[in-house]
Design a protein around this motif. Structure first.
Motif, PDB file in Angstrom:
ATOM      1  N   GLN A  79       0.833  -1.204   0.000  1.00 52.61           N
ATOM      2  CA  GLN A  79       0.000   0.000   0.000  1.00 52.61           C
ATOM      3  C   GLN A  79       0.869   1.256   0.000  1.00 52.61           C
ATOM      4  OE1 GLN A  79      -2.734  -0.167   3.287  1.00 52.61           O
ATOM      5  NE2 GLN A  79      -3.891  -1.906   2.462  1.00 52.61           N
ATOM      6  N   THR A  80       1.918   1.231   0.797  1.00 49.39           N
ATOM      7  CA  THR A  80       2.836   2.370   0.858  1.00 49.39           C
ATOM      8  C   THR A  80       3.475   2.620  -0.506  1.00 49.39           C
ATOM      9  OG1 THR A  80       3.314   1.974   3.194  1.00 49.39           O
ATOM     10  CG2 THR A  80       4.925   3.269   1.951  1.00 49.39           C
ATOM     11  N   ALA A  81       3.832   1.540  -1.194  1.00 47.77           N
ATOM     12  CA  ALA A  81       4.432   1.663  -2.524  1.00 47.77           C
ATOM     13  C   ALA A  81       3.452   2.295  -3.508  1.00 47.77           C
ATOM     14  CB  ALA A  81       4.883   0.295  -3.029  1.00 47.77           C
ATOM     15  N   VAL A  82       2.192   1.892  -3.445  1.00 46.24           N
ATOM     16  CA  VAL A  82       1.159   2.451  -4.330  1.00 46.24           C
ATOM     17  C   VAL A  82       0.996   3.948  -4.070  1.00 46.24           C
ATOM     18  CG1 VAL A  82      -1.334   2.479  -4.801  1.00 46.24           C
ATOM     19  CG2 VAL A  82      -0.104   0.294  -4.676  1.00 46.24           C
ATOM     20  N   LEU A  83       0.942   4.330  -2.787  1.00 44.94           N
ATOM     21  CA  LEU A  83       0.767   5.740  -2.436  1.00 44.94           C
ATOM     22  C   LEU A  83       1.967   6.580  -2.894  1.00 44.94           C
ATOM     23  CD1 LEU A  83      -0.699   5.360   1.175  1.00 44.94           C
ATOM     24  CD2 LEU A  83      -1.943   5.842  -0.938  1.00 44.94           C
ATOM     25  N   LYS A  84       3.180   6.057  -2.711  1.00 43.23           N
ATOM     26  CA  LYS A  84       4.380   6.781  -3.129  1.00 43.23           C
ATOM     27  C   LYS A  84       4.439   6.908  -4.654  1.00 43.23           C
ATOM     28  CE  LYS A  84       7.449   5.769   0.795  1.00 43.23           C
ATOM     29  NZ  LYS A  84       8.708   5.098   1.213  1.00 43.23           N
ATOM     30  N   ALA A  85       4.068   5.839  -5.355  1.00 42.42           N
ATOM     31  CA  ALA A  85       4.062   5.880  -6.824  1.00 42.42           C
ATOM     32  C   ALA A  85       3.041   6.888  -7.327  1.00 42.42           C
ATOM     33  CB  ALA A  85       3.763   4.492  -7.385  1.00 42.42           C
ATOM     34  N   ALA A  86       1.905   6.990  -6.647  1.00 38.28           N
ATOM     35  CA  ALA A  86       0.874   7.956  -7.027  1.00 38.28           C
ATOM     36  C   ALA A  86       1.367   9.391  -6.819  1.00 38.28           C
ATOM     37  CB  ALA A  86      -0.402   7.716  -6.229  1.00 38.28           C
ATOM     38  N   ASP A  87       2.129   9.619  -5.749  1.00 40.35           N
ATOM     39  CA  ASP A  87       2.693  10.952  -5.500  1.00 40.35           C
ATOM     40  C   ASP A  87       3.613  11.373  -6.646  1.00 40.35           C
ATOM     41  OD1 ASP A  87       1.362  11.211  -3.105  1.00 40.35           O
ATOM     42  OD2 ASP A  87       3.069  10.577  -1.867  1.00 40.35           O
ATOM     43  N   VAL A  88       4.423  10.440  -7.099  1.00 38.07           N
ATOM     44  CA  VAL A  88       5.329  10.719  -8.219  1.00 38.07           C
ATOM     45  C   VAL A  88       4.534  10.966  -9.501  1.00 38.07           C
ATOM     46  CG1 VAL A  88       7.111   9.719  -9.714  1.00 38.07           C
ATOM     47  CG2 VAL A  88       7.274   9.450  -7.229  1.00 38.07           C
ATOM     48  N   ALA A  89       3.535  10.126  -9.752  1.00 41.52           N
ATOM     49  CA  ALA A  89       2.715  10.261 -10.959  1.00 41.52           C
ATOM     50  C   ALA A  89       1.940  11.573 -10.964  1.00 41.52           C
ATOM     51  CB  ALA A  89       1.748   9.080 -11.064  1.00 41.52           C
ATOM     52  N   GLU A  90       1.510  12.031  -9.791  1.00 40.68           N
ATOM     53  CA  GLU A  90       0.780  13.290  -9.694  1.00 40.68           C
ATOM     54  C   GLU A  90       1.645  14.456 -10.172  1.00 40.68           C
ATOM     55  OE1 GLU A  90      -1.957  14.992  -6.244  1.00 40.68           O
ATOM     56  OE2 GLU A  90       0.166  15.318  -5.797  1.00 40.68           O
ATOM     57  N   VAL A  91       2.863  14.524  -9.659  1.00 41.79           N
ATOM     58  CA  VAL A  91       3.780  15.610 -10.037  1.00 41.79           C
ATOM     59  C   VAL A  91       4.083  15.555 -11.535  1.00 41.79           C
ATOM     60  CG1 VAL A  91       6.110  16.543  -9.741  1.00 41.79           C
ATOM     61  CG2 VAL A  91       4.809  15.748  -7.747  1.00 41.79           C
ATOM     62  N   LYS A  92       4.402  14.367 -12.028  1.00 40.38           N
ATOM     63  CA  LYS A  92       4.738  14.220 -13.444  1.00 40.38           C
ATOM     64  C   LYS A  92       3.514  14.451 -14.329  1.00 40.38           C
ATOM     65  CE  LYS A  92       8.789  11.217 -13.016  1.00 40.38           C
ATOM     66  NZ  LYS A  92       9.444   9.965 -13.454  1.00 40.38           N
ATOM     67  N   GLY A  93       2.348  13.995 -13.868  1.00 42.56           N
ATOM     68  CA  GLY A  93       1.131  14.145 -14.656  1.00 42.56           C
ATOM     69  C   GLY A  93       0.766  15.593 -14.896  1.00 42.56           C
ATOM     70  N   ARG A  94       0.951  16.433 -13.892  1.00 39.46           N
ATOM     71  CA  ARG A  94       0.663  17.858 -14.058  1.00 39.46           C
ATOM     72  C   ARG A  94       1.626  18.477 -15.069  1.00 39.46           C
ATOM     73  NH1 ARG A  94      -0.568  19.651  -7.712  1.00 39.46           N
ATOM     74  NH2 ARG A  94      -2.170  18.056  -7.364  1.00 39.46           N
ATOM     75  N   GLU A  95       2.859  18.045 -15.017  1.00 35.78           N
ATOM     76  CA  GLU A  95       3.854  18.557 -15.964  1.00 35.78           C
ATOM     77  C   GLU A  95       3.564  18.055 -17.381  1.00 35.78           C
ATOM     78  OE1 GLU A  95       6.761  20.806 -17.429  1.00 35.78           O
ATOM     79  OE2 GLU A  95       6.060  20.863 -15.355  1.00 35.78           O
ATOM     80  N   PHE A  96       3.136  16.789 -17.494  1.00 36.40           N
ATOM     81  CA  PHE A  96       2.804  16.234 -18.808  1.00 36.40           C
ATOM     82  C   PHE A  96       1.693  17.052 -19.470  1.00 36.40           C
ATOM     83  CE2 PHE A  96       4.274  11.845 -17.245  1.00 36.40           C
ATOM     84  CZ  PHE A  96       5.526  12.003 -17.819  1.00 36.40           C
ATOM     85  N   ASN A  97       0.662  17.415 -18.684  1.00 34.62           N
ATOM     86  CA  ASN A  97      -0.441  18.171 -19.270  1.00 34.62           C
ATOM     87  C   ASN A  97       0.030  19.544 -19.733  1.00 34.62           C
ATOM     88  OD1 ASN A  97      -3.434  18.478 -19.800  1.00 34.62           O
ATOM     89  ND2 ASN A  97      -3.066  20.247 -18.498  1.00 34.62           N
ATOM     90  N   LYS A  98       0.868  20.190 -18.928  1.00 37.70           N
ATOM     91  CA  LYS A  98       1.399  21.503 -19.310  1.00 37.70           C
ATOM     92  C   LYS A  98       2.156  21.403 -20.636  1.00 37.70           C
ATOM     93  CE  LYS A  98       4.463  25.182 -17.652  1.00 37.70           C
ATOM     94  NZ  LYS A  98       5.390  25.604 -16.577  1.00 37.70           N
ATOM     95  N   GLN A  99       2.984  20.367 -20.764  1.00 37.34           N
ATOM     96  CA  GLN A  99       3.749  20.162 -21.992  1.00 37.34           C
ATOM     97  C   GLN A  99       2.837  19.898 -23.177  1.00 37.34           C
ATOM     98  OE1 GLN A  99       6.368  16.908 -21.073  1.00 37.34           O
ATOM     99  NE2 GLN A  99       7.639  18.111 -19.669  1.00 37.34           N
ATOM    100  N   LYS A 100       1.829  19.053 -22.979  1.00 36.10           N
ATOM    101  CA  LYS A 100       0.913  18.694 -24.061  1.00 36.10           C
ATOM    102  C   LYS A 100       0.096  19.900 -24.532  1.00 36.10           C
ATOM    103  CE  LYS A 100       1.701  14.289 -24.719  1.00 36.10           C
ATOM    104  NZ  LYS A 100       2.163  13.780 -26.043  1.00 36.10           N
ATOM    105  N   VAL A 101      -0.306  20.752 -23.581  1.00 38.65           N
ATOM    106  CA  VAL A 101      -1.072  21.946 -23.952  1.00 38.65           C
ATOM    107  C   VAL A 101      -0.197  22.907 -24.750  1.00 38.65           C
ATOM    108  CG1 VAL A 101      -2.180  24.027 -23.038  1.00 38.65           C
ATOM    109  CG2 VAL A 101      -2.763  21.794 -22.088  1.00 38.65           C
ATOM    110  N   GLU A 102       1.028  23.118 -24.301  1.00 39.35           N
ATOM    111  CA  GLU A 102       1.944  24.001 -25.022  1.00 39.35           C
ATOM    112  C   GLU A 102       2.218  23.463 -26.423  1.00 39.35           C
ATOM    113  OE1 GLU A 102       5.342  24.214 -22.476  1.00 39.35           O
ATOM    114  OE2 GLU A 102       4.423  25.668 -21.099  1.00 39.35           O
ATOM    115  N   GLU A 103       2.455  22.164 -26.523  1.00 40.89           N
ATOM    116  CA  GLU A 103       2.683  21.539 -27.829  1.00 40.89           C
ATOM    117  C   GLU A 103       1.459  21.679 -28.719  1.00 40.89           C
ATOM    118  OE1 GLU A 103       3.673  17.498 -27.047  1.00 40.89           O
ATOM    119  OE2 GLU A 103       5.590  17.960 -26.074  1.00 40.89           O
TER     120      GLU A 103
END
Length: 340
Positions: A268-292
């Motif tokens: 469970q801890t691994a899932v929560l930590k992986a989600a934290d990483v995905a959250e940060v990267k996901g917000r950046e991915f959307n910013k990049q995709k919108v700019e592109e």
């Protein structure tokens, strides 16, 4: 003959036992059954877009981080393009424990927790920072808890479709330019009331019908993320994009509580930590995709305009008059006054 019959029955029993074993194994992997620690746990994860779009990249980031944290003992199978069902259906399936995870729009969440409908109110948020200050703070925690109680689906983090732009076949400079326009909306009363307040003619329509509807002139425009306007090739049938940005589309990373509860504490801890990483990267991915997307649309000859937002805001005051008492005036004010 008797020996032959006994042999055949034995073979059939062995075959059935083998099939049952394989079925149980597959089910155990998908649902995170930790009874056999030697087997890799595979979590199904639904996204509404292709794997190379922002949610697909976010899902891949989650998968890679989860594998790294668990030494490959846990992984994710990504199901793209709503192959496991539409967004509302996937939330329902997660509640039943039939789907493990999803990264998708928050749009259907108001069906279980009405307060989530505040995200459809026009011009509620000043910026992306404002949105995440709300979602990452006390208000977000309260809404997430209500949603988990109502659905048995836990929110692990928030990414986004972002602020929407509006496509059309004529230039939109102010609210006057959308008068009498037939604008596609989701089957959402607040969106309908919003476009009525602008003087347009809101037309509820399924997303799968939008491209054809625009192409055939059944509708004159629609609102969506710039990234989606690009990926869905709306630019082929619409020549203008107006950055009205009247609505923000949030998107949760979520997991079935049934799935989460089957995991060990360490998993469970691994899932929560992986989600934290995905959250940060996901917000950046959307910013990049919108700019592109905006760069791509400009290269395709699409005319991008920045309309007078104040004219739209003034027209939308009637939406708040109707909906603030229903959604909670205190909640709306709390959101508006959240520092960022």
């Amino acid at each position: 003959m008797k020996k032959f019959l006994v042999l055949m029955v034995a073979l059939m029993m062995a075959f059935i036992a083998g099939c049952s074993s394989e079925e149980g194994k597959a089910k155990g992997e998908t649902k995170g059954d930790t009874g056999n620690s030697s087997e890799q746990i595979v979590l199904d994860l639904s996204i509404p877009e292709p794997e190379d779009a922002k949610f697909g990249l976010t899902a891949t980031a989650f998968k890679e981080e989860l594998e790294a944290l668990t030494d490959n003992k846990m992984t994710v199978k990504i199901h793209s393009n709503n192959s496991l069902g539409g967004e509302r259906e996937v939330f329902e399936l997660m509640g039943l424990g039939s789907v493990d995870m999803a990264i998708q729009s928050a749009g259907p969440m108001g069906n279980w927790v009405p307060e989530f409908n505040v995200f459809d109110l026009p011009f509620l948020f000043d910026s992306t920072k404002h949105v995440y200050s709300v979602l990452d703070g006390e208000i977000g925690d309260e809404l997430n808890e209500k949603f988990e109680t109502a659905t048995n689906v836990k929110i692990l983090g928030w990414v986004e479709n972002g602020f929407v732009a509006t496509t059309s076949n004529k230039e939109i400079s102010s609210v006057e330019d959308v008068k009498k326009m037939k604008v596609r909306v989701q089957e959402n009363e607040i969106q309908i009331d919003t476009w009525k307040s602008y003087g347009a003619e809101p037309t509820p329509m399924a997303w799968t019908e939008v491209f054809t509807g625009l192409q055939q002139g059944v509708i004159d425009g629609h609102s969506n993320s710039a990234a989606t306007i690009k990926s869905s090739k709306i630019y082929e049938v619409q020549k203008y994009v107006a950055e009205i940005e009247d609505r923000f589309s949030a998107a949760p990373i979520s997991i079935s509580t049934a799935t989460l509860n089957r995991l060990t504490e360490e998993q469970q801890t691994a899932v929560l930590k992986a989600a934290d990483v995905a959250e940060v990267k996901g917000r950046e991915f959307n910013k990049q995709k919108v700019e592109e997307a905006f760069e791509f649309l400009k290269a395709e000859g699409i005319i991008i305009t920045a309309p007078d937002k104040e004219s739209f805001k003034t027209s939308a005051e009637s939406v708040y008059t109707k909906w603030a008492p229903k959604l909670g005036e205190e909640l709306i004010e709390k959101i508006r006054n959240t520092p960022y």
